[in-house]
Motif scaffolding. Sequence first.
Motif, PDB file in Angstrom:
ATOM      1  N   VAL A 176      17.453  21.688  27.488  1.00 51.06           N
ATOM      2  CA  VAL A 176      18.603  21.006  26.886  1.00 51.06           C
ATOM      3  C   VAL A 176      19.315  21.975  25.942  1.00 51.06           C
ATOM      4  N   PRO A 177      20.639  22.174  26.087  1.00 48.75           N
ATOM      5  CA  PRO A 177      21.372  23.090  25.196  1.00 48.75           C
ATOM      6  C   PRO A 177      21.214  22.700  23.728  1.00 48.75           C
ATOM      7  N   PHE A 178      21.089  23.711  22.889  1.00 50.79           N
ATOM      8  CA  PHE A 178      20.859  23.496  21.456  1.00 50.79           C
ATOM      9  C   PHE A 178      21.936  22.603  20.836  1.00 50.79           C
ATOM     10  N   ASN A 179      23.202  22.798  21.223  1.00 47.62           N
ATOM     11  CA  ASN A 179      24.302  22.039  20.620  1.00 47.62           C
ATOM     12  C   ASN A 179      24.285  20.565  21.000  1.00 47.62           C
ATOM     13  N   SER A 180      23.455  20.191  21.989  1.00 48.59           N
ATOM     14  CA  SER A 180      23.406  18.790  22.433  1.00 48.59           C
ATOM     15  C   SER A 180      22.208  18.045  21.877  1.00 48.59           C
ATOM     16  N   TRP A 181      21.374  18.702  21.081  1.00 46.86           N
ATOM     17  CA  TRP A 181      20.153  18.045  20.606  1.00 46.86           C
ATOM     18  C   TRP A 181      20.457  16.823  19.750  1.00 46.86           C
ATOM     19  N   ASP A 182      21.308  16.990  18.745  1.00 45.72           N
ATOM     20  CA  ASP A 182      21.598  15.859  17.839  1.00 45.72           C
ATOM     21  C   ASP A 182      22.270  14.717  18.594  1.00 45.72           C
ATOM     22  N   GLN A 183      23.197  15.055  19.483  1.00 44.08           N
ATOM     23  CA  GLN A 183      23.891  14.022  20.256  1.00 44.08           C
ATOM     24  C   GLN A 183      22.903  13.256  21.143  1.00 44.08           C
ATOM     25  N   LEU A 184      21.951  13.989  21.727  1.00 37.86           N
ATOM     26  CA  LEU A 184      20.934  13.336  22.558  1.00 37.86           C
ATOM     27  C   LEU A 184      20.094  12.370  21.723  1.00 37.86           C
ATOM     28  N   MET A 185      19.677  12.786  20.547  1.00 41.89           N
ATOM     29  CA  MET A 185      18.830  11.935  19.724  1.00 41.89           C
ATOM     30  C   MET A 185      19.580  10.711  19.219  1.00 41.89           C
ATOM     31  N   ARG A 186      20.887  10.844  18.990  1.00 42.83           N
ATOM     32  CA  ARG A 186      21.662   9.654  18.615  1.00 42.83           C
ATOM     33  C   ARG A 186      21.712   8.660  19.768  1.00 42.83           C
ATOM     34  N   GLN A 187      21.760   9.170  20.999  1.00 41.05           N
ATOM     35  CA  GLN A 187      21.721   8.286  22.158  1.00 41.05           C
ATOM     36  C   GLN A 187      20.368   7.579  22.259  1.00 41.05           C
ATOM     37  N   LEU A 188      19.334   8.220  21.722  1.00 37.25           N
ATOM     38  CA  LEU A 188      17.997   7.623  21.736  1.00 37.25           C
ATOM     39  C   LEU A 188      17.731   6.797  20.469  1.00 37.25           C
ATOM     40  N   ASP A 189      18.819   6.454  19.752  1.00 40.63           N
ATOM     41  CA  ASP A 189      18.786   5.522  18.618  1.00 40.63           C
ATOM     42  C   ASP A 189      18.157   6.097  17.359  1.00 40.63           C
ATOM     43  N   LEU A 190      18.129   7.409  17.224  1.00 38.63           N
ATOM     44  CA  LEU A 190      17.778   7.985  15.935  1.00 38.63           C
ATOM     45  C   LEU A 190      19.031   8.033  15.066  1.00 38.63           C
ATOM     46  N   THR A 191      18.893   7.685  13.803  1.00 30.61           N
ATOM     47  CA  THR A 191      20.039   7.724  12.902  1.00 30.61           C
ATOM     48  C   THR A 191      20.297   9.158  12.444  1.00 30.61           C
ATOM     49  N   ASN A 192      21.490   9.378  11.919  1.00 31.36           N
ATOM     50  CA  ASN A 192      21.814  10.713  11.404  1.00 31.36           C
ATOM     51  C   ASN A 192      20.861  11.112  10.274  1.00 31.36           C
ATOM     52  N   ASN A 193      20.483  10.135   9.452  1.00 32.79           N
ATOM     53  CA  ASN A 193      19.561  10.428   8.360  1.00 32.79           C
ATOM     54  C   ASN A 193      18.195  10.848   8.896  1.00 32.79           C
ATOM     55  N   GLU A 194      17.723  10.172   9.934  1.00 35.58           N
ATOM     56  CA  GLU A 194      16.433  10.533  10.535  1.00 35.58           C
ATOM     57  C   GLU A 194      16.485  11.921  11.162  1.00 35.58           C
ATOM     58  N   ILE A 195      17.615  12.236  11.810  1.00 38.85           N
ATOM     59  CA  ILE A 195      17.764  13.561  12.415  1.00 38.85           C
ATOM     60  C   ILE A 195      17.735  14.639  11.342  1.00 38.85           C
ATOM     61  N   HIS A 196      18.468  14.423  10.250  1.00 38.52           N
ATOM     62  CA  HIS A 196      18.504  15.410   9.169  1.00 38.52           C
ATOM     63  C   HIS A 196      17.132  15.563   8.510  1.00 38.52           C
ATOM     64  N   MET A 197      16.414  14.453   8.348  1.00 39.65           N
ATOM     65  CA  MET A 197      15.096  14.518   7.727  1.00 39.65           C
ATOM     66  C   MET A 197      14.126  15.311   8.589  1.00 39.65           C
ATOM     67  N   VAL A 198      14.177  15.087   9.908  1.00 37.35           N
ATOM     68  CA  VAL A 198      13.284  15.821  10.812  1.00 37.35           C
ATOM     69  C   VAL A 198      13.609  17.306  10.785  1.00 37.35           C
ATOM     70  N   ARG A 199      14.893  17.641  10.830  1.00 37.72           N
ATOM     71  CA  ARG A 199      15.282  19.050  10.806  1.00 37.72           C
ATOM     72  C   ARG A 199      14.843  19.713   9.492  1.00 37.72           C
ATOM     73  N   ALA A 200      14.955  18.988   8.397  1.00 36.89           N
ATOM     74  CA  ALA A 200      14.578  19.560   7.104  1.00 36.89           C
ATOM     75  C   ALA A 200      13.075  19.809   7.028  1.00 36.89           C
ATOM     76  N   ASP A 201      12.280  18.977   7.717  1.00 35.87           N
ATOM     77  CA  ASP A 201      10.823  19.100   7.661  1.00 35.87           C
ATOM     78  C   ASP A 201      10.273  20.034   8.727  1.00 35.87           C
ATOM     79  N   THR A 202      11.155  20.569   9.613  1.00 30.81           N
ATOM     80  CA  THR A 202      10.702  21.430  10.709  1.00 30.81           C
ATOM     81  C   THR A 202      10.708  22.877  10.257  1.00 30.81           C
ATOM     82  N   ALA A 203       9.649  23.593  10.609  1.00 31.36           N
ATOM     83  CA  ALA A 203       9.515  24.989  10.162  1.00 31.36           C
ATOM     84  C   ALA A 203      10.607  25.876  10.728  1.00 31.36           C
ATOM     85  N   GLY A 204      10.889  25.752  12.025  1.00 25.31           N
ATOM     86  CA  GLY A 204      11.891  26.593  12.665  1.00 25.31           C
ATOM     87  C   GLY A 204      12.866  25.762  13.471  1.00 25.31           C
ATOM     88  N   PRO A 205      14.098  26.250  13.654  1.00 22.72           N
ATOM     89  CA  PRO A 205      15.089  25.476  14.402  1.00 22.72           C
ATOM     90  C   PRO A 205      14.694  25.225  15.853  1.00 22.72           C
TER      91      PRO A 205
END
Length: 269
Positions: A176-205
Amino acid sequence: MCRKCSTGCPRGMVKVKDCTPWSDIECVHKESGNGHNVWAILIVTVVILVALLLLVAVLMFCRRIGSGCGGNPKCMHRVFLWCLGLLRGPGAEDNAHNMILNHGDSLSTFISEQQMESQEPADLTGVTVQSPGEAQCLLGPAEPEGSQRRRPLVPANGADPTETMMLFFDNFADIVPFNSWDQLMRQLDLTNNEIHMVRADTAGPGDALYAMLMKWVNKTGQDASIHTLLDALERIGERRAKERIQDLLVDSGKFIYLEDGTGSAVSLE
Protein backbone atom coordinates in the motif's frame (compact mmCIF):
# COMPACT_ATOMS: atom_id res chain seq x y z
CA MET A 1 46.25 78.27 -55.20
CA CYS A 2 45.42 76.76 -51.77
CA ARG A 3 42.66 78.06 -49.52
CA LYS A 4 42.40 77.76 -45.83
CA CYS A 5 39.57 75.54 -44.53
CA SER A 6 36.92 77.27 -42.54
CA THR A 7 37.20 76.61 -38.84
CA GLY A 8 33.47 76.43 -38.23
CA CYS A 9 30.01 77.01 -39.57
CA PRO A 10 28.10 80.27 -39.36
CA ARG A 11 25.59 80.77 -36.57
CA GLY A 12 22.46 78.67 -37.05
CA MET A 13 24.21 76.08 -39.19
CA VAL A 14 25.86 72.72 -38.45
CA LYS A 15 28.72 70.94 -40.17
CA VAL A 16 27.77 67.89 -42.24
CA LYS A 17 31.06 67.34 -44.13
CA ASP A 18 34.69 67.87 -43.19
CA CYS A 19 37.21 69.86 -45.19
CA THR A 20 39.08 68.01 -47.99
CA PRO A 21 41.98 68.99 -50.31
CA TRP A 22 39.39 69.85 -52.91
CA SER A 23 36.56 71.42 -50.93
CA ASP A 24 35.79 73.37 -47.81
CA ILE A 25 33.58 72.14 -44.98
CA GLU A 26 29.90 71.88 -45.75
CA CYS A 27 27.31 73.39 -43.47
CA VAL A 28 23.54 73.15 -43.41
CA HIS A 29 20.89 74.84 -41.38
CA LYS A 30 20.07 73.13 -38.09
CA GLU A 31 16.46 72.67 -39.12
CA SER A 32 17.53 70.79 -42.24
CA GLY A 33 19.81 68.41 -40.30
CA ASN A 34 17.23 67.72 -37.65
CA GLY A 35 14.70 67.04 -40.34
CA HIS A 36 16.80 64.19 -41.72
CA ASN A 37 17.11 62.67 -38.24
CA VAL A 38 13.39 62.99 -37.57
CA TRP A 39 12.51 61.26 -40.80
CA ALA A 40 14.95 58.43 -40.11
CA ILE A 41 13.53 57.90 -36.61
CA LEU A 42 9.99 58.03 -37.93
CA ILE A 43 10.67 55.43 -40.62
CA VAL A 44 12.33 53.04 -38.15
CA THR A 45 9.44 53.46 -35.71
CA VAL A 46 6.85 52.74 -38.40
CA VAL A 47 8.72 49.60 -39.51
CA ILE A 48 8.93 48.31 -35.93
CA LEU A 49 5.24 48.99 -35.31
CA VAL A 50 4.22 47.21 -38.51
CA ALA A 51 6.38 44.21 -37.59
CA LEU A 52 4.85 44.06 -34.11
CA LEU A 53 1.32 44.30 -35.51
CA LEU A 54 2.04 41.48 -37.95
CA LEU A 55 3.49 39.36 -35.16
CA VAL A 56 0.44 39.92 -32.94
CA ALA A 57 -1.89 39.15 -35.84
CA VAL A 58 -0.08 35.90 -36.63
CA LEU A 59 -0.07 34.82 -32.97
CA MET A 60 -3.79 35.55 -32.58
CA PHE A 61 -4.57 33.69 -35.78
CA CYS A 62 -2.49 30.68 -34.70
CA ARG A 63 -4.13 30.70 -31.29
CA ARG A 64 -7.54 30.66 -32.91
CA ILE A 65 -6.54 27.72 -35.10
CA GLY A 66 -4.98 25.89 -32.14
CA SER A 67 -8.20 26.17 -30.13
CA GLY A 68 -9.79 23.80 -32.62
CA CYS A 69 -7.30 21.05 -31.75
CA GLY A 70 -9.00 20.24 -28.48
CA GLY A 71 -5.64 19.62 -26.79
CA ASN A 72 -4.59 16.98 -29.34
CA PRO A 73 -0.74 16.96 -29.36
CA LYS A 74 -0.52 15.94 -33.01
CA CYS A 75 -2.78 18.76 -34.12
CA MET A 76 -0.96 21.32 -31.94
CA HIS A 77 2.36 20.23 -33.45
CA ARG A 78 1.03 20.83 -36.95
CA VAL A 79 -0.29 24.27 -35.97
CA PHE A 80 3.09 25.14 -34.46
CA LEU A 81 4.97 24.16 -37.63
CA TRP A 82 2.58 26.11 -39.83
CA CYS A 83 2.75 29.25 -37.68
CA LEU A 84 6.52 28.96 -37.46
CA GLY A 85 6.63 29.00 -41.23
CA LEU A 86 4.58 32.22 -41.29
CA LEU A 87 6.95 33.93 -38.87
CA ARG A 88 10.19 32.82 -40.55
CA GLY A 89 9.32 33.63 -44.13
CA PRO A 90 8.18 32.01 -47.38
CA GLY A 91 10.96 29.41 -47.52
CA ALA A 92 10.34 28.21 -44.00
CA GLU A 93 6.61 28.24 -44.60
CA ASP A 94 7.06 25.91 -47.58
CA ASN A 95 9.21 23.58 -45.47
CA ALA A 96 6.66 23.56 -42.66
CA HIS A 97 3.88 22.91 -45.15
CA ASN A 98 5.82 19.96 -46.58
CA MET A 99 6.34 18.57 -43.08
CA ILE A 100 2.61 18.79 -42.40
CA LEU A 101 1.85 16.98 -45.63
CA ASN A 102 4.38 14.27 -44.78
CA HIS A 103 2.64 13.63 -41.46
CA GLY A 104 -0.86 13.28 -42.81
CA ASP A 105 -3.73 15.36 -44.13
CA SER A 106 -3.72 19.12 -44.37
CA LEU A 107 -4.05 21.31 -41.30
CA SER A 108 -7.52 22.51 -42.07
CA THR A 109 -8.82 18.98 -42.68
CA PHE A 110 -7.33 17.73 -39.43
CA ILE A 111 -8.81 20.57 -37.38
CA SER A 112 -12.20 20.05 -38.99
CA GLU A 113 -12.07 16.39 -37.97
CA GLN A 114 -11.17 17.39 -34.40
CA GLN A 115 -14.10 19.81 -34.27
CA MET A 116 -16.48 17.14 -35.57
CA GLU A 117 -15.25 14.68 -32.95
CA SER A 118 -15.76 17.24 -30.16
CA GLN A 119 -19.32 17.85 -31.37
CA GLU A 120 -20.31 14.18 -31.64
CA PRO A 121 -21.20 13.64 -27.95
CA ALA A 122 -23.67 16.57 -28.07
CA ASP A 123 -25.42 14.95 -31.04
CA LEU A 124 -25.84 11.62 -29.21
CA THR A 125 -28.11 12.85 -26.42
CA GLY A 126 -30.16 9.98 -25.07
CA VAL A 127 -28.00 7.35 -26.75
CA THR A 128 -25.91 4.97 -24.64
CA VAL A 129 -22.36 4.80 -25.94
CA GLN A 130 -20.41 1.70 -25.00
CA SER A 131 -16.68 1.37 -24.96
CA PRO A 132 -15.08 -1.63 -26.74
CA GLY A 133 -14.37 -3.18 -23.34
CA GLU A 134 -18.02 -2.87 -22.28
CA ALA A 135 -19.23 -4.34 -25.56
CA GLN A 136 -16.84 -7.26 -25.17
CA CYS A 137 -18.07 -7.76 -21.62
CA LEU A 138 -21.70 -7.86 -22.79
CA LEU A 139 -21.16 -9.98 -25.88
CA GLY A 140 -18.27 -12.14 -24.74
CA PRO A 141 -18.53 -15.59 -23.16
CA ALA A 142 -19.17 -16.10 -19.49
CA GLU A 143 -16.20 -16.13 -17.15
CA PRO A 144 -14.46 -19.47 -17.04
CA GLU A 145 -14.93 -21.75 -14.05
CA GLY A 146 -12.34 -21.06 -11.36
CA SER A 147 -12.20 -17.30 -11.98
CA GLN A 148 -10.99 -15.19 -9.06
CA ARG A 149 -13.40 -12.35 -9.68
CA ARG A 150 -15.59 -11.45 -6.68
CA ARG A 151 -14.83 -14.70 -4.89
CA PRO A 152 -14.39 -14.32 -1.15
CA LEU A 153 -11.08 -15.27 0.42
CA VAL A 154 -11.15 -17.72 3.31
CA PRO A 155 -8.32 -19.16 5.40
CA ALA A 156 -7.06 -22.56 4.36
CA ASN A 157 -7.74 -25.54 6.63
CA GLY A 158 -10.35 -23.62 8.63
CA ALA A 159 -7.85 -21.35 10.41
CA ASP A 160 -9.01 -18.22 12.24
CA PRO A 161 -9.51 -15.50 9.55
CA THR A 162 -8.45 -12.54 11.72
CA GLU A 163 -5.35 -14.26 13.10
CA THR A 164 -4.35 -15.43 9.62
CA MET A 165 -4.83 -11.95 8.15
CA MET A 166 -2.65 -10.42 10.88
CA LEU A 167 0.28 -12.57 9.72
CA PHE A 168 0.53 -10.36 6.61
CA PHE A 169 0.31 -6.90 8.17
CA ASP A 170 4.07 -6.39 7.80
CA ASN A 171 3.80 -7.14 4.06
CA PHE A 172 0.96 -4.68 3.52
CA ALA A 173 3.26 -1.74 4.29
CA ASP A 174 5.35 -2.68 1.23
CA ILE A 175 2.27 -2.88 -1.01
CA VAL A 176 0.00 0.00 0.00
CA PRO A 177 1.51 3.41 -0.97
CA PHE A 178 2.70 5.42 2.02
CA ASN A 179 0.53 8.44 1.11
CA SER A 180 -2.62 6.27 1.27
CA TRP A 181 -2.11 4.85 4.76
CA ASP A 182 -4.08 7.48 6.69
CA GLN A 183 -6.87 7.52 4.11
CA LEU A 184 -7.12 3.73 4.29
CA MET A 185 -7.36 3.75 8.08
CA ARG A 186 -10.10 6.39 7.99
CA GLN A 187 -12.04 4.06 5.70
CA LEU A 188 -11.57 1.40 8.38
CA ASP A 189 -13.22 3.75 10.93
CA LEU A 190 -10.14 4.93 12.77
CA THR A 191 -10.46 8.55 13.83
CA ASN A 192 -7.86 11.17 13.01
CA ASN A 193 -6.97 11.34 16.70
CA GLU A 194 -6.40 7.57 16.84
CA ILE A 195 -4.24 7.72 13.71
CA HIS A 196 -2.11 10.53 15.16
CA MET A 197 -1.77 8.73 18.50
CA VAL A 198 -0.59 5.53 16.81
CA ARG A 199 1.92 7.40 14.66
CA ALA A 200 3.25 9.25 17.71
CA ASP A 201 3.75 5.97 19.60
CA THR A 202 5.44 4.19 16.65
CA ALA A 203 9.23 3.99 16.65
CA GLY A 204 9.65 4.41 12.89
CA PRO A 205 7.41 5.65 10.07
CA GLY A 206 7.67 2.30 8.28
CA ASP A 207 5.97 0.54 11.20
CA ALA A 208 3.02 2.94 11.31
CA LEU A 209 0.71 0.95 9.02
CA TYR A 210 1.29 -2.25 10.98
CA ALA A 211 0.50 -0.44 14.25
CA MET A 212 -2.62 1.19 12.79
CA LEU A 213 -3.89 -2.14 11.46
CA MET A 214 -3.38 -3.70 14.88
CA LYS A 215 -5.30 -0.78 16.40
CA TRP A 216 -8.11 -1.47 13.90
CA VAL A 217 -8.23 -5.17 14.86
CA ASN A 218 -8.24 -4.39 18.58
CA LYS A 219 -11.01 -1.85 18.08
CA THR A 220 -13.16 -3.91 15.72
CA GLY A 221 -12.53 -7.45 16.95
CA GLN A 222 -13.81 -10.30 14.82
CA ASP A 223 -15.43 -7.81 12.42
CA ALA A 224 -11.95 -6.93 11.15
CA SER A 225 -11.79 -9.08 8.03
CA ILE A 226 -9.64 -9.23 4.94
CA HIS A 227 -12.69 -8.38 2.84
CA THR A 228 -13.27 -5.18 4.80
CA LEU A 229 -9.63 -4.22 4.18
CA LEU A 230 -9.80 -5.04 0.47
CA ASP A 231 -13.06 -3.10 0.04
CA ALA A 232 -11.49 -0.07 1.74
CA LEU A 233 -8.56 -0.20 -0.70
CA GLU A 234 -11.03 -0.30 -3.59
CA ARG A 235 -12.88 2.76 -2.27
CA ILE A 236 -9.74 4.90 -2.05
CA GLY A 237 -8.68 3.95 -5.57
CA GLU A 238 -5.86 1.56 -4.64
CA ARG A 239 -7.08 -1.29 -6.82
CA ARG A 240 -3.55 -2.31 -7.77
CA ALA A 241 -2.62 -2.69 -4.09
CA LYS A 242 -5.79 -4.69 -3.52
CA GLU A 243 -4.95 -7.11 -6.32
CA ARG A 244 -1.35 -7.52 -5.09
CA ILE A 245 -2.59 -8.33 -1.58
CA GLN A 246 -5.01 -10.91 -2.96
CA ASP A 247 -2.20 -12.53 -4.94
CA LEU A 248 0.06 -12.51 -1.88
CA LEU A 249 -2.53 -14.20 0.32
CA VAL A 250 -3.37 -16.90 -2.21
CA ASP A 251 0.23 -17.54 -3.25
CA SER A 252 1.19 -18.01 0.40
CA GLY A 253 -1.25 -20.90 0.71
CA LYS A 254 -2.78 -19.31 3.82
CA PHE A 255 -5.90 -18.14 1.95
CA ILE A 256 -7.97 -19.74 -0.78
CA TYR A 257 -10.95 -18.59 -2.83
CA LEU A 258 -14.40 -19.77 -1.83
CA GLU A 259 -16.11 -21.17 -4.90
CA ASP A 260 -19.38 -19.38 -5.78
CA GLY A 261 -22.59 -21.07 -4.78
CA THR A 262 -21.00 -24.31 -3.58
CA GLY A 263 -19.69 -23.45 -0.14
CA SER A 264 -16.44 -25.22 -1.01
CA ALA A 265 -13.03 -23.61 -1.26
CA VAL A 266 -10.65 -23.78 -4.18
CA SER A 267 -6.92 -23.11 -4.21
CA LEU A 268 -5.38 -21.38 -7.24
CA GLU A 269 -1.86 -22.68 -6.70
